[in-house]
Design an enzyme around this catalytic site. Sequence first.
Site, PDB file in Angstrom:
ATOM      1  N   ASP A  35       5.450  18.179 -13.806  1.00 60.20           N
ATOM      2  CA  ASP A  35       4.788  16.887 -14.008  1.00 60.20           C
ATOM      3  C   ASP A  35       4.467  16.663 -15.485  1.00 60.20           C
ATOM      4  O   ASP A  35       4.215  17.615 -16.226  1.00 60.20           O
ATOM      5  CB  ASP A  35       3.502  16.853 -13.171  1.00 60.20           C
ATOM      6  CG  ASP A  35       2.976  15.442 -13.009  1.00 60.20           C
ATOM      7  OD1 ASP A  35       3.709  14.481 -13.304  1.00 60.20           O
ATOM      8  OD2 ASP A  35       1.809  15.291 -12.591  1.00 60.20           O
TER       9      ASP A  35
ATOM     10  N   ASN B 144       6.302  14.412 -17.686  1.00 64.69           N
ATOM     11  CA  ASN B 144       7.393  13.975 -18.579  1.00 64.69           C
ATOM     12  C   ASN B 144       7.088  12.611 -19.197  1.00 64.69           C
ATOM     13  O   ASN B 144       7.320  12.387 -20.387  1.00 64.69           O
ATOM     14  CB  ASN B 144       8.710  13.856 -17.801  1.00 64.69           C
ATOM     15  CG  ASN B 144       9.211  15.186 -17.288  1.00 64.69           C
ATOM     16  OD1 ASN B 144       8.676  16.225 -17.638  1.00 64.69           O
ATOM     17  ND2 ASN B 144      10.232  15.152 -16.454  1.00 64.69           N
TER      18      ASN B 144
ATOM     19  N   ARG C 243       4.138  11.115 -19.652  1.00 61.59           N
ATOM     20  CA  ARG C 243       3.034  11.174 -20.629  1.00 61.59           C
ATOM     21  C   ARG C 243       3.496  11.794 -21.941  1.00 61.59           C
ATOM     22  O   ARG C 243       3.115  11.367 -23.019  1.00 61.59           O
ATOM     23  CB  ARG C 243       1.854  11.963 -20.043  1.00 61.59           C
ATOM     24  CG  ARG C 243       0.915  11.100 -19.229  1.00 61.59           C
ATOM     25  CD  ARG C 243       0.042  11.933 -18.341  1.00 61.59           C
ATOM     26  NE  ARG C 243       0.786  12.400 -17.175  1.00 61.59           N
ATOM     27  CZ  ARG C 243       0.313  13.250 -16.282  1.00 61.59           C
ATOM     28  NH1 ARG C 243      -0.886  13.758 -16.435  1.00 61.59           N
ATOM     29  NH2 ARG C 243       1.035  13.598 -15.248  1.00 61.59           N
TER      30      ARG C 243
ATOM     31  N   HIS D 222      12.007  12.949 -19.623  1.00 63.16           N
ATOM     32  CA  HIS D 222      12.795  13.649 -18.601  1.00 63.16           C
ATOM     33  C   HIS D 222      13.867  14.518 -19.270  1.00 63.16           C
ATOM     34  O   HIS D 222      14.147  15.623 -18.820  1.00 63.16           O
ATOM     35  CB  HIS D 222      13.439  12.648 -17.642  1.00 63.16           C
ATOM     36  CG  HIS D 222      12.440  11.834 -16.864  1.00 63.16           C
ATOM     37  ND1 HIS D 222      11.349  12.399 -16.235  1.00 63.16           N
ATOM     38  CD2 HIS D 222      12.346  10.495 -16.627  1.00 63.16           C
ATOM     39  CE1 HIS D 222      10.637  11.445 -15.641  1.00 63.16           C
ATOM     40  NE2 HIS D 222      11.216  10.284 -15.868  1.00 63.16           N
TER      41      HIS D 222
ATOM     42  N   SER E 224      11.216  13.343  -5.880  1.00 58.77           N
ATOM     43  CA  SER E 224      10.541  13.271  -4.582  1.00 58.77           C
ATOM     44  C   SER E 224      10.993  12.037  -3.800  1.00 58.77           C
ATOM     45  O   SER E 224      11.581  11.110  -4.376  1.00 58.77           O
ATOM     46  CB  SER E 224       9.020  13.199  -4.789  1.00 58.77           C
ATOM     47  OG  SER E 224       8.663  11.907  -5.247  1.00 58.77           O
TER      48      SER E 224
ATOM     49  N   TRP F  13      11.777   7.229  -5.450  1.00 58.75           N
ATOM     50  CA  TRP F  13      12.681   6.075  -5.287  1.00 58.75           C
ATOM     51  C   TRP F  13      11.959   4.773  -5.594  1.00 58.75           C
ATOM     52  O   TRP F  13      12.588   3.762  -5.875  1.00 58.75           O
ATOM     53  CB  TRP F  13      13.240   6.020  -3.869  1.00 58.75           C
ATOM     54  CG  TRP F  13      14.174   7.146  -3.529  1.00 58.75           C
ATOM     55  CD1 TRP F  13      13.950   8.140  -2.624  1.00 58.75           C
ATOM     56  CD2 TRP F  13      15.479   7.404  -4.081  1.00 58.75           C
ATOM     57  NE1 TRP F  13      15.031   8.999  -2.578  1.00 58.75           N
ATOM     58  CE2 TRP F  13      15.977   8.567  -3.461  1.00 58.75           C
ATOM     59  CE3 TRP F  13      16.273   6.767  -5.047  1.00 58.75           C
ATOM     60  CZ2 TRP F  13      17.225   9.108  -3.765  1.00 58.75           C
ATOM     61  CZ3 TRP F  13      17.520   7.306  -5.347  1.00 58.75           C
ATOM     62  CH2 TRP F  13      17.979   8.456  -4.716  1.00 58.75           C
TER      63      TRP F  13
ATOM     64  N   LEU G 213      19.504  34.942  -9.528  1.00 55.56           N
ATOM     65  CA  LEU G 213      18.496  33.956  -9.124  1.00 55.56           C
ATOM     66  C   LEU G 213      19.086  32.871  -8.221  1.00 55.56           C
ATOM     67  O   LEU G 213      20.177  32.370  -8.477  1.00 55.56           O
ATOM     68  CB  LEU G 213      17.943  33.291 -10.401  1.00 55.56           C
ATOM     69  CG  LEU G 213      17.017  32.091 -10.190  1.00 55.56           C
ATOM     70  CD1 LEU G 213      15.657  32.544  -9.648  1.00 55.56           C
ATOM     71  CD2 LEU G 213      16.830  31.310 -11.499  1.00 55.56           C
TER      72      LEU G 213
ATOM     73  N   ARG H 264       1.900  23.985 -11.244  1.00 57.41           N
ATOM     74  CA  ARG H 264       1.922  22.539 -11.492  1.00 57.41           C
ATOM     75  C   ARG H 264       1.500  22.294 -12.940  1.00 57.41           C
ATOM     76  O   ARG H 264       0.462  22.790 -13.391  1.00 57.41           O
ATOM     77  CB  ARG H 264       0.991  21.777 -10.551  1.00 57.41           C
ATOM     78  CG  ARG H 264       1.069  20.284 -10.849  1.00 57.41           C
ATOM     79  CD  ARG H 264       0.486  19.397  -9.798  1.00 57.41           C
ATOM     80  NE  ARG H 264       0.864  18.022 -10.129  1.00 57.41           N
ATOM     81  CZ  ARG H 264       1.026  17.047  -9.264  1.00 57.41           C
ATOM     82  NH1 ARG H 264       0.854  17.257  -7.992  1.00 57.41           N
ATOM     83  NH2 ARG H 264       1.375  15.844  -9.672  1.00 57.41           N
TER      84      ARG H 264
ATOM     85  N   GLU I 195      -0.077  31.348  -4.241  1.00 58.97           N
ATOM     86  CA  GLU I 195      -1.094  31.316  -5.297  1.00 58.97           C
ATOM     87  C   GLU I 195      -0.805  30.106  -6.174  1.00 58.97           C
ATOM     88  O   GLU I 195       0.364  29.840  -6.501  1.00 58.97           O
ATOM     89  CB  GLU I 195      -1.011  32.593  -6.150  1.00 58.97           C
ATOM     90  CG  GLU I 195      -1.359  33.861  -5.402  1.00 58.97           C
ATOM     91  CD  GLU I 195      -2.826  33.917  -4.999  1.00 58.97           C
ATOM     92  OE1 GLU I 195      -3.676  33.472  -5.788  1.00 58.97           O
ATOM     93  OE2 GLU I 195      -3.102  34.389  -3.881  1.00 58.97           O
TER      94      GLU I 195
HETATM   95  C1  FPP Z   1       7.437  14.115 -13.264  1.00 53.95           C
HETATM   96  O1  FPP Z   1       7.016  13.568 -14.488  1.00 53.95           O
HETATM   97  C2  FPP Z   1       8.822  14.499 -13.292  1.00 53.95           C
HETATM   98  C3  FPP Z   1       9.799  13.921 -12.540  1.00 53.95           C
HETATM   99  C4  FPP Z   1       9.570  12.823 -11.625  1.00 53.95           C
HETATM  100  C5  FPP Z   1      11.202  14.354 -12.630  1.00 53.95           C
HETATM  101  C6  FPP Z   1      11.455  15.771 -12.993  1.00 53.95           C
HETATM  102  C7  FPP Z   1      12.757  15.800 -13.650  1.00 53.95           C
HETATM  103  C8  FPP Z   1      13.094  16.543 -14.698  1.00 53.95           C
HETATM  104  C9  FPP Z   1      12.262  17.597 -15.298  1.00 53.95           C
HETATM  105  C10 FPP Z   1      14.389  16.245 -15.298  1.00 53.95           C
HETATM  106  C11 FPP Z   1      15.395  17.268 -15.256  1.00 53.95           C
HETATM  107  C12 FPP Z   1      15.523  18.015 -13.998  1.00 53.95           C
HETATM  108  C13 FPP Z   1      16.695  18.536 -13.616  1.00 53.95           C
HETATM  109  C14 FPP Z   1      16.757  19.435 -12.455  1.00 53.95           C
HETATM  110  C15 FPP Z   1      17.918  18.215 -14.330  1.00 53.95           C
HETATM  111  P1  FPP Z   1       6.438  12.100 -14.489  1.00 53.95           P
HETATM  112  O2  FPP Z   1       7.546  11.179 -14.824  1.00 53.95           O
HETATM  113  O3  FPP Z   1       5.759  11.813 -13.188  1.00 53.95           O
HETATM  114  O4  FPP Z   1       5.390  12.181 -15.649  1.00 53.95           O
HETATM  115  P2  FPP Z   1       4.031  11.362 -15.792  1.00 53.95           P
HETATM  116  O5  FPP Z   1       3.161  11.741 -14.636  1.00 53.95           O
HETATM  117  O6  FPP Z   1       3.494  11.817 -17.092  1.00 53.95           O
HETATM  118  O7  FPP Z   1       4.418   9.906 -15.787  1.00 53.95           O
END
Ligand code: FPP
Length: 237
Positions: free
Chosen positions: A17, A19, A21, A34, A62, A66, A128, A185, A204
Amino acid sequence: MPRQKPQTPRHVAIIMDGNGRWAKQRGLPRREGHRAGAESVREAIEACTELGVEFLTLYAFSSENWKRPKNEVRALMVLLERFLKEKSGELQEKNVRLQAIGRLHDLPEGPLGQLHETIEATSQNTGLTLVLALSYGGREEIIDGVKSILRHVGEGHLDPAMIDTEMFGKHLYTRYYPDPDLLIRTSGEMRVSNFLLWQISYAEMYITHKLWPDFRKEDFREAVADFGGRSRRFGAL
Ligand code: FPP
């Protein structure tokens, strides 16, 4: 169950979480967050390989994602397809086996095709297991599990009296993997957000204020070291 003092978690699950921000703090479009997050994914894979973690499950998209603006959804799908294409060689090199969970049929043709291709190409790898949760929701998974059980009962293959927690787990997307030992998280939010609801019963939790694009190998190691110091009782004394 005896008290255990675990060292390395077998299975780590991550809610990546922050990206958006991270990008906002830099005056960049969300997709740049992202993109930077994809680099943290690469480092998490490397850290798992070095530490001997066997399974890594990442919440990459998630069922609720969408609902984001179309251009952000598109950017995430493009990023996913590109990541799979570009990192396929690296996954092979590191002996990583790729898997995916979620309602994968919802994904657009491009990323879905690339996903199947990479899963197939890495299927014989023995290091892995990297599990991408895509179009994934924990409640949806439980509903799909219930439907699968009802189908088996309807076809006469399953006696309802036999249903217990172990059997139910065999009808979930995650039936081939052990439950996560450690749930990480990032970005400081204290929520589970519909991620692996059934499987994290005894995981955990490790919550850090770092945003996902800033969460790098050293941070992953720190989370695993913190886990190593915990005492897990699984409800017993
Ligand atoms: C949450 O940050 C992140 C996502 C919804 C997408 C996660 C995706 C990646 C890390 C991109 C690459 C992944 C792969 C597997 C190639 P947010 O956008 O909800 O951030 P925010 O809460 O700060 O707005």
